[in-house]
Design an enzyme around this catalytic site. Structure first.
Site, short mmCIF file in Angstrom:
data_model
loop_
_atom_site.label_atom_id
_atom_site.label_comp_id
_atom_site.label_asym_id
_atom_site.label_seq_id
_atom_site.Cartn_x
_atom_site.Cartn_y
_atom_site.Cartn_z
N GLN A 67 2.90 10.00 1.25
CA GLN A 67 4.24 9.42 1.34
C GLN A 67 5.14 9.81 0.17
O GLN A 67 6.35 9.68 0.26
CB GLN A 67 4.15 7.89 1.40
CG GLN A 67 3.54 7.37 2.69
CD GLN A 67 3.44 5.86 2.64
OE1 GLN A 67 2.48 5.32 2.13
NE2 GLN A 67 4.45 5.17 3.15
N GLY A 108 0.83 -1.20 0.00
CA GLY A 108 0.00 0.00 0.00
C GLY A 108 0.86 1.24 0.00
O GLY A 108 2.01 1.22 0.47
N HIS A 145 -4.27 1.79 7.67
CA HIS A 145 -2.89 2.30 7.72
C HIS A 145 -2.70 3.44 6.71
O HIS A 145 -2.12 4.48 7.02
CB HIS A 145 -1.93 1.13 7.43
CG HIS A 145 -0.48 1.49 7.37
ND1 HIS A 145 0.45 0.97 8.24
CD2 HIS A 145 0.21 2.31 6.54
CE1 HIS A 145 1.64 1.46 7.94
NE2 HIS A 145 1.52 2.27 6.91
N GLU A 146 -3.22 3.24 5.50
CA GLU A 146 -3.03 4.25 4.45
C GLU A 146 -3.88 5.50 4.71
O GLU A 146 -3.43 6.62 4.45
CB GLU A 146 -3.36 3.67 3.06
CG GLU A 146 -2.53 2.45 2.65
CD GLU A 146 -1.03 2.62 2.84
OE1 GLU A 146 -0.53 3.75 2.78
OE2 GLU A 146 -0.36 1.60 3.06
N CYS A 183 6.09 -0.05 7.25
CA CYS A 183 5.74 1.11 6.41
C CYS A 183 6.93 1.48 5.53
O CYS A 183 8.06 1.48 6.00
CB CYS A 183 5.38 2.28 7.32
SG CYS A 183 4.90 3.76 6.43
N LEU A 184 6.65 1.78 4.26
CA LEU A 184 7.72 2.15 3.34
C LEU A 184 8.41 3.44 3.78
O LEU A 184 9.55 3.70 3.39
CB LEU A 184 7.17 2.31 1.92
CG LEU A 184 6.71 1.03 1.21
CD1 LEU A 184 6.05 1.35 -0.11
CD2 LEU A 184 7.87 0.05 1.02
N HIS A 242 -2.12 7.79 6.93
CA HIS A 242 -1.14 8.64 6.24
C HIS A 242 -1.81 9.90 5.69
O HIS A 242 -1.25 11.00 5.78
CB HIS A 242 -0.50 7.88 5.07
CG HIS A 242 0.62 6.98 5.46
ND1 HIS A 242 1.73 7.42 6.14
CD2 HIS A 242 0.82 5.66 5.25
CE1 HIS A 242 2.57 6.40 6.33
NE2 HIS A 242 2.03 5.31 5.81
#
Ligand code: NI
Length: 168
Positions: A49, A44, A132-133, A90-91, A136
């Site tokens: 991000q 995701g 989670h997204e 997380c990226l 963000h």
């Protein structure tokens, strides 16, 4: 490929703006985001991000990486009282994996790539990923769900990593 902001970059803490119309420009962002997510082996990615302050999320939890989900202006309409704990990463925070407790299942709505609204139920890893997204887009990260003690430990670990990489 877009570059992914790394925690604690302050731009990760900004709240994303609603997409007023799904234009070709928005579709182009979606395309680049998907490419970036696949190349980074993530499941995701939120526009926040990649320093785009718009409410756009791409997700693909499929094994074959051939089931792209596009969520524009995603909204959680309902969530279960029952919660579940999953290990998250997380990226934007590479190398950190922590258990986070969230509502187990959710009911959401979003716009697709053509600007059409759709609704869906999510549970398991998809539910985790969507929540989670959306975090963000709100300018928060999964670390915000942890206890202060755990959070401090991770912040110290990240500082050490940052010091080491600046020395090398
Ligand atoms: Ni993330």
């Amino acid at each position: 490929m877009l570059s992914i902001l790394q925690y604690p970059d302050p731009r990760l803490f900004r709240k994303a703006e609603t997409v007023l119309e799904v234009t070709n420009q928005v579709r182009e962002i979606v395309l680049h985001m998907a490419e970036t997510m696949y190349k980074s082996a993530g499941i995701g990615l939120a526009a926040t991000q990649v320093n785009i302050q718009k409410r756009i999320v791409v997700i693909d939890i499929s094994e074959a990486k051939n089931n792209l989900l596009v969520l524009i202006n995603p909204k959680i309409i309902w969530n279960s009282n029952k919660s579940k704990t999953f290990q998250e990463g997380c990226l934007s925070i590479p190398g950190i994996y922590e258990k986070v407790t969230r509502p187990e299942s959710i009911f959401c709505k979003a716009l697709d790539n053509n600007g059409h609204e759709y609704e869906f139920n999510a549970e398991g890893i998809l539910s985790v990923c969507v929540q989670h997204e959306i975090d963000h887009l709100e300018g928060t990260v999964f670390l915000d769900h942890l206890s202060k003690l755990k959070r401090n430990r991770i912040e110290n670990k990240l500082k050490k990593i940052a010091t080491h990489s600046s020395l090398s």
